[in-house]
Design a protein around this motif. Structure first.
Motif, PDB file in Angstrom:
ATOM      1  N   ALA A 127      22.875  -2.622   1.783  1.00 38.66           N
ATOM      2  CA  ALA A 127      22.453  -3.207   0.500  1.00 38.66           C
ATOM      3  C   ALA A 127      21.509  -2.230  -0.199  1.00 38.66           C
ATOM      4  O   ALA A 127      20.299  -2.252   0.054  1.00 38.66           O
ATOM      5  N   PRO A 128      22.025  -1.348  -1.055  1.00 40.74           N
ATOM      6  CA  PRO A 128      21.185  -0.303  -1.669  1.00 40.74           C
ATOM      7  C   PRO A 128      19.983  -0.856  -2.432  1.00 40.74           C
ATOM      8  O   PRO A 128      18.889  -0.291  -2.356  1.00 40.74           O
ATOM      9  N   THR A 129      20.168  -1.949  -3.183  1.00 40.05           N
ATOM     10  CA  THR A 129      19.052  -2.496  -3.964  1.00 40.05           C
ATOM     11  C   THR A 129      17.930  -2.974  -3.050  1.00 40.05           C
ATOM     12  O   THR A 129      16.748  -2.701  -3.281  1.00 40.05           O
ATOM     13  N   GLN A 130      18.308  -3.684  -1.991  1.00 42.30           N
ATOM     14  CA  GLN A 130      17.306  -4.166  -1.045  1.00 42.30           C
ATOM     15  C   GLN A 130      16.658  -3.011  -0.284  1.00 42.30           C
ATOM     16  O   GLN A 130      15.463  -3.045   0.032  1.00 42.30           O
ATOM     17  N   GLU A 131      17.452  -1.975   0.023  1.00 43.85           N
ATOM     18  CA  GLU A 131      16.891  -0.801   0.691  1.00 43.85           C
ATOM     19  C   GLU A 131      15.809  -0.163  -0.170  1.00 43.85           C
ATOM     20  O   GLU A 131      14.759   0.253   0.338  1.00 43.85           O
ATOM     21  N   ALA A 132      16.064  -0.074  -1.488  1.00 43.02           N
ATOM     22  CA  ALA A 132      15.081   0.518  -2.394  1.00 43.02           C
ATOM     23  C   ALA A 132      13.798  -0.322  -2.415  1.00 43.02           C
ATOM     24  O   ALA A 132      12.678   0.218  -2.422  1.00 43.02           O
ATOM     25  N   ARG A 133      13.944  -1.634  -2.411  1.00 46.37           N
ATOM     26  CA  ARG A 133      12.753  -2.494  -2.391  1.00 46.37           C
ATOM     27  C   ARG A 133      11.996  -2.347  -1.075  1.00 46.37           C
ATOM     28  O   ARG A 133      10.758  -2.375  -1.051  1.00 46.37           O
ATOM     29  N   LEU A 134      12.744  -2.208   0.027  1.00 49.93           N
ATOM     30  CA  LEU A 134      12.084  -2.018   1.315  1.00 49.93           C
ATOM     31  C   LEU A 134      11.317  -0.702   1.350  1.00 49.93           C
ATOM     32  O   LEU A 134      10.223  -0.624   1.924  1.00 49.93           O
ATOM     33  N   ARG A 135      11.879   0.320   0.716  1.00 49.87           N
ATOM     34  CA  ARG A 135      11.159   1.600   0.654  1.00 49.87           C
ATOM     35  C   ARG A 135       9.860   1.474  -0.139  1.00 49.87           C
ATOM     36  O   ARG A 135       8.886   2.176   0.131  1.00 49.87           O
ATOM     37  N   ALA A 136       9.838   0.567  -1.126  1.00 48.81           N
ATOM     38  CA  ALA A 136       8.592   0.321  -1.873  1.00 48.81           C
ATOM     39  C   ALA A 136       7.641  -0.575  -1.089  1.00 48.81           C
ATOM     40  O   ALA A 136       6.423  -0.497  -1.244  1.00 48.81           O
ATOM     41  N   LEU A 137       8.206  -1.438  -0.235  1.00 53.38           N
ATOM     42  CA  LEU A 137       7.376  -2.370   0.532  1.00 53.38           C
ATOM     43  C   LEU A 137       6.586  -1.647   1.627  1.00 53.38           C
ATOM     44  O   LEU A 137       5.423  -1.972   1.882  1.00 53.38           O
ATOM     45  N   ARG A 138       7.205  -0.678   2.273  1.00 51.14           N
ATOM     46  CA  ARG A 138       6.538   0.023   3.377  1.00 51.14           C
ATOM     47  C   ARG A 138       5.194   0.625   2.968  1.00 51.14           C
ATOM     48  O   ARG A 138       4.168   0.359   3.597  1.00 51.14           O
ATOM     49  N   PRO A 139       5.145   1.463   1.903  1.00 49.64           N
ATOM     50  CA  PRO A 139       3.842   2.046   1.539  1.00 49.64           C
ATOM     51  C   PRO A 139       2.842   1.008   1.042  1.00 49.64           C
ATOM     52  O   PRO A 139       1.637   1.176   1.220  1.00 49.64           O
ATOM     53  N   ALA A 140       3.332  -0.084   0.418  1.00 52.97           N
ATOM     54  CA  ALA A 140       2.410  -1.132  -0.028  1.00 52.97           C
ATOM     55  C   ALA A 140       1.720  -1.776   1.170  1.00 52.97           C
ATOM     56  O   ALA A 140       0.507  -2.032   1.150  1.00 52.97           O
ATOM     57  N   ILE A 141       2.493  -2.026   2.236  1.00 52.91           N
ATOM     58  CA  ILE A 141       1.898  -2.587   3.451  1.00 52.91           C
ATOM     59  C   ILE A 141       0.943  -1.588   4.079  1.00 52.91           C
ATOM     60  O   ILE A 141      -0.138  -1.955   4.558  1.00 52.91           O
ATOM     61  N   ALA A 142       1.326  -0.314   4.077  1.00 54.93           N
ATOM     62  CA  ALA A 142       0.442   0.709   4.653  1.00 54.93           C
ATOM     63  C   ALA A 142      -0.883   0.773   3.892  1.00 54.93           C
ATOM     64  O   ALA A 142      -1.962   0.900   4.493  1.00 54.93           O
ATOM     65  N   ARG A 143      -0.809   0.676   2.550  1.00 57.34           N
ATOM     66  CA  ARG A 143      -2.047   0.706   1.760  1.00 57.34           C
ATOM     67  C   ARG A 143      -2.915  -0.515   2.057  1.00 57.34           C
ATOM     68  O   ARG A 143      -4.148  -0.424   2.098  1.00 57.34           O
ATOM     69  N   LYS A 144      -2.255  -1.674   2.266  1.00 57.54           N
ATOM     70  CA  LYS A 144      -3.017  -2.886   2.567  1.00 57.54           C
ATOM     71  C   LYS A 144      -3.743  -2.739   3.906  1.00 57.54           C
ATOM     72  O   LYS A 144      -4.934  -3.076   4.029  1.00 57.54           O
ATOM     73  N   PHE A 145      -3.069  -2.214   4.909  1.00 52.86           N
ATOM     74  CA  PHE A 145      -3.719  -2.031   6.207  1.00 52.86           C
ATOM     75  C   PHE A 145      -4.818  -0.964   6.135  1.00 52.86           C
ATOM     76  O   PHE A 145      -5.821  -1.052   6.852  1.00 52.86           O
ATOM     77  N   THR A 146      -4.629   0.026   5.264  1.00 48.55           N
ATOM     78  CA  THR A 146      -5.687   1.019   5.074  1.00 48.55           C
ATOM     79  C   THR A 146      -6.945   0.365   4.522  1.00 48.55           C
ATOM     80  O   THR A 146      -8.069   0.643   4.953  1.00 48.55           O
ATOM     81  N   GLU A 147      -6.738  -0.563   3.559  1.00 45.76           N
ATOM     82  CA  GLU A 147      -7.878  -1.286   2.981  1.00 45.76           C
ATOM     83  C   GLU A 147      -8.559  -2.148   4.037  1.00 45.76           C
ATOM     84  O   GLU A 147      -9.791  -2.202   4.121  1.00 45.76           O
ATOM     85  N   LEU A 148      -7.746  -2.835   4.886  1.00 42.32           N
ATOM     86  CA  LEU A 148      -8.322  -3.659   5.937  1.00 42.32           C
ATOM     87  C   LEU A 148      -9.062  -2.801   6.958  1.00 42.32           C
ATOM     88  O   LEU A 148     -10.165  -3.157   7.406  1.00 42.32           O
ATOM     89  N   ASP A 149      -8.476  -1.676   7.337  1.00 38.28           N
ATOM     90  CA  ASP A 149      -9.122  -0.786   8.312  1.00 38.28           C
ATOM     91  C   ASP A 149     -10.437  -0.234   7.773  1.00 38.28           C
ATOM     92  O   ASP A 149     -11.395  -0.029   8.526  1.00 38.28           O
ATOM     93  N   ARG A 150     -10.479   0.007   6.444  1.00 38.20           N
ATOM     94  CA  ARG A 150     -11.701   0.594   5.865  1.00 38.20           C
ATOM     95  C   ARG A 150     -12.879  -0.374   5.987  1.00 38.20           C
ATOM     96  O   ARG A 150     -13.996   0.031   6.303  1.00 38.20           O
ATOM     97  N   THR A 151     -12.608  -1.674   5.774  1.00 40.09           N
ATOM     98  CA  THR A 151     -13.709  -2.636   5.899  1.00 40.09           C
ATOM     99  C   THR A 151     -14.183  -2.739   7.342  1.00 40.09           C
ATOM    100  O   THR A 151     -15.380  -2.850   7.608  1.00 40.09           O
ATOM    101  N   LEU A 152     -13.232  -2.684   8.288  1.00 42.61           N
ATOM    102  CA  LEU A 152     -13.624  -2.732   9.687  1.00 42.61           C
ATOM    103  C   LEU A 152     -14.390  -1.474  10.095  1.00 42.61           C
ATOM    104  O   LEU A 152     -15.308  -1.540  10.914  1.00 42.61           O
ATOM    105  N   ALA A 153     -14.015  -0.346   9.517  1.00 40.37           N
ATOM    106  CA  ALA A 153     -14.731   0.890   9.825  1.00 40.37           C
ATOM    107  C   ALA A 153     -16.179   0.807   9.330  1.00 40.37           C
ATOM    108  O   ALA A 153     -17.112   1.259  10.006  1.00 40.37           O
ATOM    109  N   LEU A 154     -16.366   0.216   8.141  1.00 40.81           N
ATOM    110  CA  LEU A 154     -17.726   0.039   7.633  1.00 40.81           C
ATOM    111  C   LEU A 154     -18.529  -0.859   8.566  1.00 40.81           C
ATOM    112  O   LEU A 154     -19.706  -0.605   8.843  1.00 40.81           O
ATOM    113  N   ASP A 155     -17.880  -1.910   9.074  1.00 39.97           N
ATOM    114  CA  ASP A 155     -18.582  -2.818   9.984  1.00 39.97           C
ATOM    115  C   ASP A 155     -18.953  -2.104  11.282  1.00 39.97           C
ATOM    116  O   ASP A 155     -20.057  -2.271  11.793  1.00 39.97           O
TER     117      ASP A 155
END
Length: 447
Positions: A127-155
């Motif tokens: 499913a090419p359309t869904q594959e393209a959305r999944l490719r956009a989803l991966r970095p968005a999730i990575a950025r979210k975990f980066t934000e979560l990790d940053r707060t824990l690092a401050l703590d």
């Protein structure tokens, strides 16, 4: 003298007999040939219809496989979002309380998402359309975990105030909104595919039904019914609670009861639970404290229900409605409900002992009787629910715990149905419950 050419009567009789036999032979052979032709035609028709049914069944299998695949993608997408929310909740809980236990769902959510994304990638490869959305989803999730990790690092660096300030600033909200948008878009496409596949399935079902009348009759009819049941299970599994999955396997009783959407009447036990003083706490405490309090209370209810065989019909703010004897009818439903009340009291006591805060008090009302069990609402918002007088009585018993200063109050019907001898319980009142006129024995735990 010339011989008479006309045969004598005695000579005519053998001749007529022979002629009669010649006339009769075609009459006997005609039906035989007709039956042979009909049999041959019927055999050819059965072979043709059987071949067509074989092709239809192969098509059904392909469509059903696509339905299953679509539902699998939808479930995986929902699980990814749920795991991400669990991780965020764990991070928030740790920052607010400092309790390392909250880091368990945080790290577990990360691990599950890391395993789920490759599964999605494999499922969406065609499913090419869904594959393209999944490719956009991966970095968005990575950025979210980066934000979560940053707060824990401050703590970890000793700057918990800075970590909390970063959380309150809402830096990760935009990322979470983007993740939700991508996932909902992907799920919407899977929903559209599912509707199309189900329409195909219904058309195939009609054709198989017609072929079954000509060819294999009951066997084909059973195949159609099996397809209908499979399609219904696939559709209902998207919104029914996990505890209700066994209902989907009971096609016979569901048909007699008019289907899950029409529901059925069932003898069940009901437990109503309420947390005391939550309104005052909500007025005086900050939102984070209220959230932690309600979450802890709900975890106690969920654990007690899980350990005693209860199904949580719904949470209502600081209260809960728990049902026993659903989805499968059980003779020990009332005993399960009483066990739930005792287990919940123990869990709340443990929670109070370890919280260091003013103790949380609860009220529990237990009753049993006939209820309506089913799914209500329209296709945009379906909800499994339990309705009936037994539910109202359980709610009134829970309210009566305030009057009598008891944690748990149970009805005579619940004690009788649980086959409890009465040991451990004493009669609190025989006065009518609010809204009723007849005497109503109420029992509380013996001191």
């Amino acid at each position: 003298m010339t011989a008479d050419p006309t045969p004598s009567p005695s000579a005519r009789r053998p001749l007529l007999a022979r002629l009669g036999s010649l006339r009769l032979d075609p009459i006997r052979l005609g039906p035989l040939r007709g039956r042979t032709r009909l049999t041959a035609a019927g055999a050819a028709l059965l072979l043709l219809v059987g071949s067509a049914n074989g092709l239809l069944l192969a098509w059904q299998s392909s469509v059903q496989h696509r339905i299953t695949h679509t539902l699998s993608v939808d479930r995986t997408l929902m699980q990814v979002l749920a795991d991400l929310l669990d991780s965020e909740t764990g991070q928030r809980g740790y920052l607010l309380t400092g309790d390392p236990a909250f880091l368990v769902p945080y790290t577990a959510g990360q691990a599950r998402i890391a395993a789920e994304l490759p599964v999605l990638e494999a499922e969406l490869r065609s499913a090419p359309t869904q594959e393209a959305r999944l490719r956009a989803l991966r970095p968005a999730i990575a950025r979210k975990f980066t934000e979560l990790d940053r707060t824990l690092a401050l703590d970890r660096a000793g700057d918990r105030d800075g970590a909390l300030a970063l959380v309150r600033a809402g830096e990760g909200k935009a990322e979470m909104d983007e993740i939700r948008r991508i996932i909902e878009t992907m799920r919407a496409q899977e929903d559209d595919l599912l509707v199309g596949y189900q329409q195909h399935a219904h058309r195939i079902e009609a054709m198989v039904g017609i072929g079954s009348v000509v060819s294999v009759g009951i066997m084909a009819l059973l195949a159609v019914l099996a397809l209908r049941e499979a399609t219904r299970r696939a559709a209902l599994s998207r919104f029914l609670p996990a505890e209700l999955a066994p209902l989907l396997e009971r096609g016979g009783s569901m048909e007699r009861g008019g289907g899950l959407r029409l529901g059925e009447r069932r003898h069940a036990a009901i437990a109503f639970v309420d947390m005391r003083g939550s309104t005052t706490i909500a007025e005086r405490a900050d939102p984070e404290t209220v959230a932690i309090l309600v979450t802890g209370f709900r975890r106690c209810v969920a654990q007690a229900a899980r350990e005693t065989g209860g199904v949580i019909d719904k949470f209502m703010g600081d209260g809960a409605l728990v049902v026993f004897g659903v989805p499968e009818a059980r003779r020990d439903a009332a005993a399960q409900a009483l066990a739930f009340a005792g287990r919940l009291e123990a869990l709340v006591a443990e929670w109070n002992a370890g919280s260091g805060e003013p103790p949380v008090r609860i009220g529990i009302g237990v009753h049993c009787g006939e209820v309506f069990v089913g799914v209500v609402g329209d296709d945009d918002r379906l909800e499994f629910t339990v309705l009936g007088d037994a539910v109202n009585v359980a709610a009134r018993l829970e309210q009566a715990t305030k009057t009598f200063g008891a944690t748990t109050l149970v009805s005579q019907a619940a004690l009788d149905a649980s086959r409890t001898s009465g040991t451990g319980w004493h009669e609190v009142s025989r006065q009518p419950l609010r809204g009723r006129q007849e005497a109503f024995p109420i029992y509380g735990r013996a001191a």
